[in-house]
Design a protein around this motif. Sequence first.
Motif, PDB file in Angstrom:
ATOM      1  N   TYR A  84       0.822  -1.208   0.000  1.00 41.68           N
ATOM      2  CA  TYR A  84       0.000   0.000   0.000  1.00 41.68           C
ATOM      3  C   TYR A  84       0.863   1.268   0.000  1.00 41.68           C
ATOM      4  N   GLU A  85       1.874   1.289   0.842  1.00 38.58           N
ATOM      5  CA  GLU A  85       2.723   2.483   0.933  1.00 38.58           C
ATOM      6  C   GLU A  85       3.531   2.686  -0.341  1.00 38.58           C
ATOM      7  N   GLU A  86       4.030   1.613  -0.942  1.00 35.46           N
ATOM      8  CA  GLU A  86       4.777   1.731  -2.204  1.00 35.46           C
ATOM      9  C   GLU A  86       3.915   2.355  -3.296  1.00 35.46           C
ATOM     10  N   LEU A  87       2.641   2.010  -3.320  1.00 39.14           N
ATOM     11  CA  LEU A  87       1.736   2.544  -4.327  1.00 39.14           C
ATOM     12  C   LEU A  87       1.383   4.006  -4.061  1.00 39.14           C
ATOM     13  N   GLY A  88       1.500   4.451  -2.831  1.00 36.44           N
ATOM     14  CA  GLY A  88       1.184   5.836  -2.494  1.00 36.44           C
ATOM     15  C   GLY A  88      -0.290   6.118  -2.289  1.00 36.44           C
ATOM     16  N   TRP A  89      -1.091   5.075  -2.194  1.00 31.05           N
ATOM     17  CA  TRP A  89      -2.541   5.271  -2.075  1.00 31.05           C
ATOM     18  C   TRP A  89      -2.962   5.648  -0.661  1.00 31.05           C
ATOM     19  N   ASN A  90      -2.036   5.577   0.290  1.00 28.61           N
ATOM     20  CA  ASN A  90      -2.377   5.914   1.666  1.00 28.61           C
ATOM     21  C   ASN A  90      -2.212   7.408   1.957  1.00 28.61           C
ATOM     22  N   ARG A  91      -1.675   8.160   1.012  1.00 28.16           N
ATOM     23  CA  ARG A  91      -1.460   9.591   1.240  1.00 28.16           C
ATOM     24  C   ARG A  91      -2.783  10.349   1.143  1.00 28.16           C
ATOM     25  N   SER A  92      -2.970  11.297   2.047  1.00 28.32           N
ATOM     26  CA  SER A  92      -4.245  12.030   2.076  1.00 28.32           C
ATOM     27  C   SER A  92      -4.460  12.819   0.798  1.00 28.32           C
ATOM     28  N   GLU A  93      -3.396  13.370   0.202  1.00 29.78           N
ATOM     29  CA  GLU A  93      -3.566  14.144  -1.040  1.00 29.78           C
ATOM     30  C   GLU A  93      -4.045  13.251  -2.182  1.00 29.78           C
ATOM     31  N   PHE A  94      -3.701  11.957  -2.135  1.00 26.96           N
ATOM     32  CA  PHE A  94      -4.202  11.019  -3.138  1.00 26.96           C
ATOM     33  C   PHE A  94      -5.670  10.668  -2.856  1.00 26.96           C
ATOM     34  N   ARG A  95      -5.982  10.356  -1.626  1.00 28.95           N
ATOM     35  CA  ARG A  95      -7.345   9.936  -1.271  1.00 28.95           C
ATOM     36  C   ARG A  95      -8.365  11.040  -1.511  1.00 28.95           C
ATOM     37  N   LEU A  96      -7.949  12.310  -1.472  1.00 33.32           N
ATOM     38  CA  LEU A  96      -8.876  13.422  -1.628  1.00 33.32           C
ATOM     39  C   LEU A  96      -9.049  13.880  -3.068  1.00 33.32           C
ATOM     40  N   LEU A  97      -8.370  13.221  -4.012  1.00 37.77           N
ATOM     41  CA  LEU A  97      -8.531  13.578  -5.424  1.00 37.77           C
ATOM     42  C   LEU A  97      -9.947  13.250  -5.901  1.00 37.77           C
ATOM     43  N   ARG A  99     -12.768  11.461  -8.120  1.00 34.30           N
ATOM     44  CA  ARG A  99     -12.768  10.032  -8.450  1.00 34.30           C
ATOM     45  C   ARG A  99     -11.989   9.698  -9.718  1.00 34.30           C
ATOM     46  N   ASN A 100     -12.274  10.337 -10.853  1.00 40.38           N
ATOM     47  CA  ASN A 100     -11.607   9.954 -12.102  1.00 40.38           C
ATOM     48  C   ASN A 100     -10.111  10.245 -12.066  1.00 40.38           C
ATOM     49  N   LEU A 101      -9.724  11.330 -11.423  1.00 41.62           N
ATOM     50  CA  LEU A 101      -8.299  11.638 -11.310  1.00 41.62           C
ATOM     51  C   LEU A 101      -7.617  10.658 -10.358  1.00 41.62           C
ATOM     52  N   ARG A 102      -8.315  10.273  -9.289  1.00 38.36           N
ATOM     53  CA  ARG A 102      -7.781   9.275  -8.353  1.00 38.36           C
ATOM     54  C   ARG A 102      -7.591   7.933  -9.059  1.00 38.36           C
ATOM     55  N   ILE A 103      -8.566   7.548  -9.886  1.00 37.22           N
ATOM     56  CA  ILE A 103      -8.442   6.294 -10.643  1.00 37.22           C
ATOM     57  C   ILE A 103      -7.255   6.373 -11.595  1.00 37.22           C
ATOM     58  N   LEU A 162     -10.306  -0.733  -9.327  1.00 40.89           N
ATOM     59  CA  LEU A 162     -11.272   0.309  -9.704  1.00 40.89           C
ATOM     60  C   LEU A 162     -12.377   0.439  -8.667  1.00 40.89           C
ATOM     61  N   HIS A 163     -12.815  -0.682  -8.127  1.00 38.46           N
ATOM     62  CA  HIS A 163     -13.842  -0.669  -7.081  1.00 38.46           C
ATOM     63  C   HIS A 163     -13.344   0.113  -5.870  1.00 38.46           C
ATOM     64  N   ARG A 164     -12.088  -0.122  -5.491  1.00 31.71           N
ATOM     65  CA  ARG A 164     -11.519   0.541  -4.312  1.00 31.71           C
ATOM     66  C   ARG A 164     -11.232   2.014  -4.573  1.00 31.71           C
ATOM     67  N   LEU A 165     -10.704   2.327  -5.751  1.00 34.54           N
ATOM     68  CA  LEU A 165     -10.373   3.719  -6.056  1.00 34.54           C
ATOM     69  C   LEU A 165     -11.593   4.512  -6.509  1.00 34.54           C
ATOM     70  N   GLY A 166     -12.632   3.810  -6.940  1.00 33.92           N
ATOM     71  CA  GLY A 166     -13.802   4.456  -7.532  1.00 33.92           C
ATOM     72  C   GLY A 166     -14.989   4.541  -6.605  1.00 33.92           C
ATOM     73  N   ASP A 167     -14.753   4.757  -5.313  1.00 34.53           N
ATOM     74  CA  ASP A 167     -15.828   4.986  -4.334  1.00 34.53           C
ATOM     75  C   ASP A 167     -16.789   3.806  -4.225  1.00 34.53           C
ATOM     76  N   GLY A 168     -16.284   2.586  -4.392  1.00 32.81           N
ATOM     77  CA  GLY A 168     -17.125   1.401  -4.240  1.00 32.81           C
ATOM     78  C   GLY A 168     -18.005   1.106  -5.442  1.00 32.81           C
ATOM     79  N   LYS A 169     -17.799   1.820  -6.545  1.00 32.07           N
ATOM     80  CA  LYS A 169     -18.586   1.581  -7.760  1.00 32.07           C
ATOM     81  C   LYS A 169     -18.041   0.359  -8.498  1.00 32.07           C
ATOM     82  N   ARG A 193     -16.952   5.645 -16.706  1.00 35.59           N
ATOM     83  CA  ARG A 193     -18.221   5.633 -15.983  1.00 35.59           C
ATOM     84  C   ARG A 193     -18.506   4.239 -15.444  1.00 35.59           C
ATOM     85  N   PRO A 194     -18.744   4.130 -14.153  1.00 32.02           N
ATOM     86  CA  PRO A 194     -19.091   2.815 -13.597  1.00 32.02           C
ATOM     87  C   PRO A 194     -20.515   2.426 -13.958  1.00 32.02           C
TER      88      PRO A 194
END
Length: 197
Positions: A84-97, A99-103, A162-169, A193-194
């Motif tokens: 998880y840390e290697e991917l950088g998905w735990n950073r708050s600036e990533f989580r707050l992007l 949806r489409n930019l986060r994906i 995509l499910h995890r990054l896309g707000d459960g869609k 679009r989900p």
Amino acid sequence: MTTISGANALARSFWMALEEILGQEQVRKVGESPLQLFDGHPFSLAQLAALQGALEGIYGIPAGRGVALRSGRAWVKYGLRFFYEELGWNRSEFRLLPRNLRIERGLESLASWMNGYFTERFDVRRIPEGWIWRICGSPDNTEKVENVPGCYWMIGVLEEVLHRLGDGKIFLVREISCRACGAASCLFEIPARPLGD
């Protein structure tokens, strides 16, 4: 560059996912793994294709491919536990992007991460309808291309990511070309679009 500990963690995550789907007894039924996971070398999707071929031999083609797809989805849970840390998905600036930019950023970081662990080359590009995820052979082109399509595991991984990054869609990933069928690269179409949006 893959480290021994990183390779061992990746190996563990593969088998934890497979055991979640099949159970320990059924995993033993598959026999000795065609994946040589604990030798510290980079992985190859050809190894996963060999595993999928073994699963198809035991359970039949539809069920074997279904197990491969489901184990790809389950792998995300275990893989994230280690990476998880290697991917950088735990950073708050990533989580707050948005949806489409986060994906998009998540797919880019996943491709970059996989390039460090697999012999194949991964990349992602934006298209008007979403993204194209591409898998090319290794730069030295020495690995054997399996004639068994091994892409069901990858579809499972992408759908769960995509499910995890896309707000459960729910996003349906579709393979549009496959190296096992003679194409130059494996291409996966990912909609922006989900389902239900």
